[in-house]
Enzyme design. Structure first.
Site, PDB file in Angstrom:
ATOM      1  N   ALA A   1      17.164 -92.641   3.231  1.00  0.00           N
ATOM      2  CA  ALA A   1      16.182 -92.308   2.195  1.00  0.00           C
ATOM      3  C   ALA A   1      16.700 -92.673   0.813  1.00  0.00           C
ATOM      4  CB  ALA A   1      15.832 -90.821   2.260  1.00  0.00           C
TER       5      ALA A   1
ATOM      6  N   ARG B   1       7.024 -91.518  -3.598  1.00  0.00           N
ATOM      7  CA  ARG B   1       7.526 -91.113  -4.923  1.00  0.00           C
ATOM      8  C   ARG B   1       6.690 -91.690  -6.060  1.00  0.00           C
ATOM      9  NH1 ARG B   1      13.140 -92.135  -6.434  1.00  0.00           N
ATOM     10  NH2 ARG B   1      12.989 -90.245  -7.649  1.00  0.00           N
TER      11      ARG B   1
ATOM     12  N   CYS C   1      18.291 -88.140   3.632  1.00  0.00           N
ATOM     13  CA  CYS C   1      19.396 -88.803   4.327  1.00  0.00           C
ATOM     14  C   CYS C   1      19.847 -90.046   3.559  1.00  0.00           C
ATOM     15  CB  CYS C   1      18.973 -89.177   5.739  1.00  0.00           C
ATOM     16  SG  CYS C   1      17.637 -90.405   5.780  1.00  0.00           S
TER      17      CYS C   1
ATOM     18  N   HIS D   1      22.403 -94.334  -2.063  1.00  0.00           N
ATOM     19  CA  HIS D   1      22.436 -94.942  -3.394  1.00  0.00           C
ATOM     20  C   HIS D   1      23.660 -95.845  -3.525  1.00  0.00           C
ATOM     21  CE1 HIS D   1      20.543 -90.856  -4.783  1.00  0.00           C
ATOM     22  NE2 HIS D   1      19.638 -91.637  -4.201  1.00  0.00           N
TER      23      HIS D   1
END
Length: 537
Positions: A58, A89, A55, A187
């Protein structure tokens, strides 16, 4: 085995008609006779399809903000959202003498039902005060999750008041999960805020050393960024800041002084690169440090940009030294990989970047794609002017920047810059499609049904993707190389990373494990039924 249009049609016939029409636009067979083939991307996933996407939250907090080590990153929302974007990650970070490291911590307001009913602003305010008292960070981020946007908590007001109260920077990100069709929207939201509120706020006016660069779109998964920095520093570059793996708020504030920006992951960071070029005059160069040949090309492109005889000589010396050291090792591993095939479906630019490294091992990528790409990630940046904004893209404010009157300066003459653009990818990314071989498949937002069908059709020897579909593939008797967090291995970037990748992939091929796996659907179907599109009459 080359896939034909007939093969694709047989696959689509198993879908409802509306799904067929939608998904056909997201799949291409590489055909050199078709000039500029168009692929659908950055559109909503069809409801009910099992997608690998994340999403907007995220993408903002988990991908871009999370690796910055000296900021406390608060998730305002339920605890599950914070846990999902914490430590998943493997963004490694070192503590330095004057820079704190909070990467190992997860901060959340842990919203409960009462907070949803009565609002969570007071809880958020109390948490910021507690964080400042205990940890004394120099900056804090607040990331909103879906419930926050739905109930209307004003995180920007809370951030402003906290900033006045404590005298440190507090940034609020309205990155609710539903803000975009995928993590790509997050982003963009994070990039805009950094350009507006962080980059250029430092006191430096000039680069602290020759050949100063920023490394953008590098998240130090498994230590990738450290390997890249090792190579660059050996050659003589000075890394001003990394965005954002092992990155620092303090260093990002002075990113404006760098002479060149390197863009590794185009999708997650191109927004910052463009804005810095407009605001401070710093060009950006598309690089790829995954694979021996790609690393060498990127280093040589950088040397061409700086056009310094000593730097060029050091570049060639480091390349010769590293290749002589690692190539014999890789050649041994490559003996186990010859004539193998791969699927490479990963977010960011990895679905493209890793194809070169696979090829160096003797493995051909026959299907590739991205989870959250835009059309320019496939077709190249020349297509950007033709992309029409839709309702989803309008959810993200378009940040307009102008040349900074005090700090904008040309790093080289326009004539020299234009000449270089003909030789190296300055301010450009040609996209993944150009490197795909004839007859191979390009898929955007690959879903689990298509994954199984393409595996049955093409029978790849290895499947590289993320954590969500890894286990399905392994149960089909195929090695799966997890390229989001590297399966607890890495780094995979640079020269040492290529050795690690070759070792891990060849080990997967050499393991006898796969011979003992028989997928249940090879014997009998787990489920059976018929599809009635019209419903009961």
């Amino acid at each position: 085995m080359a896939v034909t249009e007939k093969d694709l049609q047989e696959l689509f016939e198993k879908m409802p008609s509306k799904v067929q029409k939608n998904r056909r636009k997201h799949i291409l067979i590489k055909n050199g006779e078709i000039e500029n083939p168009e692929i659908e991307a950055n559109t909503r996933t069809i409801p009910g399809i099992i997608t690998n996407r994340g999403c907007a939250y995220a993408g903002c907090k988990g991908v871009v903000l999370g690796p910055i080590k000296d900021m406390v990153h608060i998730t305002h929302g339920p605890i599950g959202c914070a846990y999902y974007t914490w430590g998943t990650r493997r963004n490694k970070a070192k503590r330095e003498d004057h820079i704190k490291n909070f990467v190992n911590y997860s901060f959340s307001t842990d919203m409960q039902e009462s907070d949803i009913v009565f609002g969570g602003e007071k809880k958020l305010t109390a948490m910021i005060d507690e964080v400042v008292e205990i940890l004394q960070p120099k900056a804090i981020t607040i990331s909103a999750t879906c419930p926050v946007g739905l109930i209307g908590d004003d995180i920007n007001a809370v951030a402003r008041e906290a900033q006045k109260r404590h005298g440190i920077q507090v940034l609020a990100f309205s990155c609710e999960g539903y803000k975009g069709v995928s993590q790509s929207a997050g982003h963009h939201i994070a990039n805009n805020s950094f350009v507006e509120h962080v980059i250029g706020k430092g006191e430096q006016e000039e680069a602290p050393a020759k050949f100063s660069i920023n490394l953008l779109g590098e998240y130090n998964i498994g230590g990738d960024g450290w390997e890249v920095e090792r190579i660059l520093k050996d050659i003589g570059y000075h890394v001003v800041s990394v965005m954002t793996g092992d990155g620092s708020w303090e260093q990002m504030r002075n990113a404006h002084v760098a002479e060149l920006n390197l863009v590794q992951c185009h999708r997650s960071i191109n927004y910052i690169a463009e804005k810095i070029e407009t605001k401070y005059g710093t060009p950006w160069l598309k690089v790829n440090f995954v694979g021996i040949e790609s690393t060498i090309k990127s280093l040589r492109d950088m040397a061409l940009y700086f056009d310094d005889a000593e730097l060029t000589a050091r570049t060639e010396a480091v390349i010769a030294r590293e290749v002589a050291r690692v190539q014999p090792i890789i050649d041994q591993y490559a003996k186990l990989c010859q004539n193998k095939t791969a699927f490479c479906f990963v977010g960011g630019s990895r679905g493209h970047h890793f194809q070169g490294l696979f090829r160096e091992l003797g493995i051909e990528t026959i299907l590739a794609g991205y989870e959250f790409a835009h059309r320019d990630d496939y077709e190249g940046r020349d297509v950007i002017p033709s992309i029409k904004p839709d309702a989803d893209s309008k959810n993200i404010p378009d940040l307009h920047v102008e040349a900074d009157p005090k700090r904008f300066r040309l790093k080289m003459s326009p004539e020299k810059l234009a000449e270089l653009k003909q030789r190296i990818p300055l301010s450009d990314y040609p996209g993944m499609n150009v490197d795909m071989r004839e007859g191979h498949i390009i898929v955007d937002d690959l879903n689990h049904f298509e994954t199984e069908e393409f595996i049955k059709l093409l029978k790849p020897d290895i499947f590289s993707s993320g954590i969500k579909d890894k286990y399905v593939v392994q149960k089909m008797g195929i090695p799966a190389k997890q390229l989001h967090s590297y399966d607890y291995s890495g780094p995979y970037a640079g020269f040492n990373g290529a050795v690690n990748f070759a070792r891990d992939v060849s080990m997967g091929f050499a393991s006898p494990t796969w011979n003992f796996i028989t997928p249940p659907w090879k014997n009998s179907p787990a489920l059976s039924g018929e599809m009635n599109e019209g419903g009961d009459k």
